[in-house]
Design an enzyme around this catalytic site. Sequence first.
Site, PDB file in Angstrom:
ATOM      1  CB  CYS A  77     -21.966 -27.156  60.458  1.00  0.00           C
ATOM      2  SG  CYS A  77     -23.282 -26.974  59.255  1.00  0.00           S
ATOM      3  CB  SER A  78     -25.523 -27.410  63.883  1.00  0.00           C
ATOM      4  OG  SER A  78     -24.552 -26.925  64.780  1.00  0.00           O
TER       5      SER A  78
ATOM      6  CE  LYS B  43     -20.027 -35.177  73.085  1.00  0.00           C
ATOM      7  NZ  LYS B  43     -18.947 -35.696  73.947  1.00  0.00           N
TER       8      LYS B  43
ATOM      9  CE  LYS C  87     -27.403 -24.950  73.269  1.00  0.00           C
ATOM     10  NZ  LYS C  87     -26.661 -24.049  72.379  1.00  0.00           N
TER      11      LYS C  87
ATOM     12  CD1 TRP D 236     -28.758 -25.061  57.335  1.00  0.00           C
ATOM     13  CD2 TRP D 236     -30.325 -26.644  57.233  1.00  0.00           C
ATOM     14  NE1 TRP D 236     -29.592 -24.889  58.398  1.00  0.00           N
ATOM     15  CE2 TRP D 236     -30.576 -25.844  58.359  1.00  0.00           C
ATOM     16  CE3 TRP D 236     -31.191 -27.708  56.953  1.00  0.00           C
ATOM     17  CZ2 TRP D 236     -31.657 -26.072  59.228  1.00  0.00           C
ATOM     18  CZ3 TRP D 236     -32.261 -27.924  57.807  1.00  0.00           C
ATOM     19  CH2 TRP D 236     -32.485 -27.121  58.932  1.00  0.00           C
TER      20      TRP D 236
ATOM     21  NE  ARG E 188     -28.962 -19.892  57.434  1.00  0.00           N
ATOM     22  CZ  ARG E 188     -29.680 -20.282  58.485  1.00  0.00           C
ATOM     23  NH1 ARG E 188     -30.597 -19.481  58.998  1.00  0.00           N
ATOM     24  NH2 ARG E 188     -29.470 -21.461  59.041  1.00  0.00           N
TER      25      ARG E 188
ATOM     26  CB  ILE F   6     -25.645 -18.072  60.679  1.00  0.00           C
ATOM     27  CG1 ILE F   6     -26.643 -18.201  61.838  1.00  0.00           C
ATOM     28  CG2 ILE F   6     -25.521 -19.392  59.952  1.00  0.00           C
ATOM     29  CD1 ILE F   6     -28.078 -18.362  61.377  1.00  0.00           C
TER      30      ILE F   6
ATOM     31  NE  ARG G 229     -21.269 -23.228  60.913  1.00  0.00           N
ATOM     32  CZ  ARG G 229     -21.320 -23.176  62.246  1.00  0.00           C
ATOM     33  NH1 ARG G 229     -20.262 -22.803  62.927  1.00  0.00           N
ATOM     34  NH2 ARG G 229     -22.409 -23.505  62.894  1.00  0.00           N
TER      35      ARG G 229
END
Lengths: 756, 660
Positions: free
Chosen positions: B430-431, B344, B346, B434, B476, B369, B436
């Site tokens: 999630c955030s 929040k 950010k 892409w 990743r 991650i 979780r």
Amino acid sequence: MLSSLGSAGGKSAKPSFVSYVTPEEIKSEKEPSRKEKHPDLLPGEVVFCSASTVLKYTQDDLSQRGVFGALLCTNFRVSFVSDEAPTEETGQLFKNKLYGENDIPLSCVDNIYGGYEDKKKLITGGLVKNKYPSKMIIHCKDLRVFQFSLSFSKEEDAKKIFQGIVHHCLEPKSLRCLFAFSYCENTSYPEVQRKKQTVMFDSVEDWIQDMKRTKGNCRVVSENSNFELSPKLPQFFIVPSNVSDEDLTKYQGKGLPMWCWSHHSGCALFKTASIPLVQEDNVPQTYMEKMLTAVAHNHLYSVKTEDLSDTLPAVQDILLSYNKFKQFFLIDNTTEFWMSDMKWFSSLDNCGWLDIIRQCLQKAVEVVECLEKENTNVLIMEEGGSDLCCVVSSLVQLMLDPYYRTLLGFQSLVQKEWVAGGHAFLDRSNHLHLKDKAESQSPVFLLFLECVWQLQQQHGPAFQFSETYLTVLSDSVHVPVFTTFLFNNDSHRDNILRAESPHTQRSPLNCPTVWDWSVQFDCKAQDLFTNPLYSEKPKQDTSVRKSYRPKHLRQLSLPSSAFKTPPKKGFFKDEADNLKKILGVKRLSRWMLSPSSESPQTSSSVREFYEAWQTKPLDYHGLLLPCLDGPSIRVWMQRYLRWIHDVQILGGGPVAMLSKVSEILGEVQELQRQLDRHGCTLTSNHKGARPRAKTASVIAARSSVRLSSSFPFVTSRNWLFKPAIPTSLLQSLMVTGMAGNLADREDDGGGPESLV
Amino acid sequence: MEKQSVGGGDSPALPGVPNRNNKPRTLTNSGSTQASVETLDSPTGSHVEWCKQLIAATISIQMSSIPPDTASRDFKALRDGAMQVQMDEVPLVPGETIKAVAKDVMYICPFTGLVTGTLTSTDYKLYFISLERDTPFILDVNLGAISRLETISVQSHGENTQGMEIVCKDMRSPRFAYKKEDASQPEIVEVLTKHTFPLSNGLPLFAFLYKEKFLVDGWKVYDPISEYKRQGLPNESWTISKMNSSYEVCDTYPALLVIPTSIKDDDLKRVVAFRARHRIPVLSWIHPESQATIVRSSQPLVGPSDRRCKEDERYLQTIMDANAQSHKLTIFDARQSSVADNNKAKDGGYESESFYHNVELNFLEIPNIHVMRESLRKLKEVVYPSTDEAHWHSAVDQTHWLEYMRVLLVGAVRIADKLESGKTSVVVHCSDGWDRTAQLTSLAMLMLDSHYRTLRGFQVLLEKEWISFGHKFAARVGHGDENHANSERSPLFIQFIDCVWQMTRQFPAAFEFNELFLITILDHLYSCLFGTFLYNSEQERVANEVQTKTVSLWSYINSQPEDFTNPFYVDYEHHVLYPLASVRHLELWTGYYVRWNPRMRPQMPVHQNLKELLFLKAELQRKVEELQREASSSHGSLSSSSERTSSPSHSGGTPLHTTV
């Protein structure tokens, strides 16, 4: 919010027969004149005491819900009879004929706890002095957990039943009180075809036959058939041919090498109870050396001794470890379960049970290496000679001899090494709760079954019997009906059975052995004992079991240790002298390195042996070795998790594969029938594929989707297809320790900062 | 010709021994990632059979010196079409070229000791062969699997000796030693480095050089329109929108998106602006009966001041209303609630239950991650090179790898249960939505929809939930990039495949694919042989013409599906599978993580017996059919038919030819 989902999930997963009425309602409903319910009593079974309006909690949650019924204590079991109309028992495919799902044979009771409000107290027997607990929790040796509430029964009844159960389950009693005796007096089991099936090793012929089978050439001793030599010695046994009559009884059988099995090369495995050596007294040492020479004489004048007392855990340590281990599975409630789930792996290591299994297997591999690679006679010993010696010698035989991997072979092996071998089943299981025997209690036989299970997991198709068979066998130890597990040795068994015989002067009391499986299970259920994927031996060479092992296995040119095998067979004087010299100098030196002292060397030798074996083509009818690496030793899920509702995988588990196999087996059978009708046979050389679609009939009808991983022990009744989710505990279960500052970092925001 | 197949891992023949270079089917297996063959044995047929699979991904095993008498039917079949190859010839895949060769290199094998041989670097793999033992020893590492190359001190192996450690992403770290003064040596390290990290050295990824032709075109496996059609979309509530067809609305989303029909363009724009990286809530899966949906998105940009977006609130309301069965909507935020709070500050955040009516918000408490990367790093220490015996379980426990797996499975089970039992639509984010999010939606879909449990269906699932929805594979995994310490790297996809493997363990009959399939996928996640897992988004893939310039992994898989098929498969149609998210039922995937340890390899294909049974069945079936045909035509001889069936050949067997 979280918790609501969790408990909702739990509740709907309840069987439908749960009573939803509150206890108060029940109380008022109950009529005093209500007739007491009884279970179907077995022959010779007598009810000691009973109480009605006992609430049996449904196993898997903390809520106060359950089923009302009567709780009884008989001379065989603690039994709960539900007030509800019996649910259709059709689902009960794997029904035990002696006891049902709500029955606990008295010998199967492990611990009883009294529940006082929120506390739980271990009951150790005797009279409960102060307050009677309102709740009774029974942990069983087959890992079931029962919880009863006594607070709705009449106080008097509650007291009586509580005290009764505690008394009959925990107090010392005489062997005569075990149910087997009243049961057998009231039933007649014809000497069934048992003889045809399992070799009982209760006659001299059985021993001769087994020695012939393995091409051993030792001396069969039958002089003890009436225990004239010594009651401590088995009725029949085999010793190296050089052992003289007087040697037989010198130390009540201690130090006497008992033949276990002969390797095709001629060397053999012997076991013995070690003689405590006193410094001043030279006599036992001389005797021991004589016995060693006798063993060495058996083949090529080579012998290795291994004192298991030095290298394997003591029986008390085995018990301690197992007691810790079993706690992970005796689950009183769901919260406890999910909490323990967190520490699962670490707890596993901490209790050391898997490591004990590994040590036993490793020791067996070491012995196998001596026999197989170095063709050396091996003498294993320990104090008593009937605990870890039995474990190791039976494992060695399982690894080397495919016969023992068949169902009947395995049963014969247990007869030979454990029953005739004089494992003190009675003392080790302490059925009688004798205070002075508490020390000697230890699950040694279970440890053996665990080791067998590991082998079976790793080399499934090599075993004719199934995992279920092993699980049932481990349960049967605690059903006090079978003579197999009730005695300490041959003479003990013989004495008692004769004394208890109804017709004096005549044959001893005729009791079933555990191998009379029809006492417990009907034929259909017994089909689950066989492994449908067993790779049967090709027909052509089943007649004589000669040199079944490819020669090249013996040509391993690995470095051999200490005692070199002489290159040629036959007696050479200087070699014998040499042997004597070594014996003289080293006394009872341990020529085999023990893991404790020289750990790296031994395990690396075993490792090399394993690796050399591993690179050879695998023959399910040849030598089998277990992989002992960390990930390979596993937990026997079926035995330990079967009763825990929360960890049953609905629609999954090994049974899913099993049913597919059964289905194919069924199809193959059908096709073969069709072919037979056409009057022609298929010349097939598929060795594994001789279909015995027995299992098929059992499972085929039911879709594996409806079965669970606990099959066949728990059959899904009216379970809803709901997941078990530990949601309510999610927060508290989260691992935060290691996450540290990493957890707070943003997934991508960090920019090009780099970590270590 | 055989040589053209992907045979990176096939082995050259020995003089006097028939080569087992063979049918493309087996050969291509090994084309995947190469692996070391630490075996020094003389394997027989069964061993060969087993190798065929494991190797798949991995091993190029040396099949030399096979005693003629032990060669099985398979083996004979394998030998057909064998060709003589020079002993020291490096097997190459089409398009692969040798870049450097170094002789007298020592491989410091952690399992069998020191071996000396020749090290070859191509633009695709590192290939080490030693002929000093009875059987050739081959170690074969895909350059794509290499995370970093390091010089190490190897004083113990003599003076002037230089050491090199090849730290791999696939859990092993082979070490080599070579003489310093040899002028050729520095060269090979340089060459290796150059081709291991092509992107850092201005070279193309090998997938663009690979010239294999397959009969099947794997790029056709996933067609969004037909996949949505299979789900019954579009329908009255949901439409397939082309608003992102040029990736202008959201550059990390696919071109086609399923959104509520009734949404207005203006409103949509505001929702786009309100969601992180413009990843608006879009439909992933719809329940065939209840019409409850799995919707995925990124976090709302709530910020520290608790900003609201009426359009976003209405948008979620519309999603809820599309499902008549429930008057609720559940949002699963995959993050730990504390982390979501931090977000929040950010400018990110989560949906407030007081602004979004009838919405229930749950945090699934899955670490990020970085935690996962650290966990796998620890796991590597536990499994390679050797495993501890007595403290194995505690060592595994301390990595928390299985614990995170459990948390992930719990989350996915909750999502699946909400749809199936609660008949309620869910939004997962999630955030950025892409990582979780992809793990959770795809696992839940695997539980809910039996189609995804088939070989083809699973490919569709990956193409859809992972590849098209912008899981940042390039970032990743770090394909061809030398910056091994980049904090964007994380094993999320491995974690997902591991979860799938856990499910296949718990439900051994419910999946059409086998363990080899999963291992193969993971090996080609790194290999850079196929274009499937390259780049971060569909947009990038289109820009780099991946579909025309590279080969799809599915082309390879689907041209030999029998190798990847589970013989126990039973179609659990319409059955929801809830895996048990208890650590007691999770186990370390030794077949993947510990596979370099030769002691952990099975000698016999696990289901050899079952396969034999299947063959027997096939034979009997054939025979019965023949007899019936004969009976109906009432002539024909029995003897001829029995002759035909009495010599069964595995190669001609049933499609259920593989083991798990």
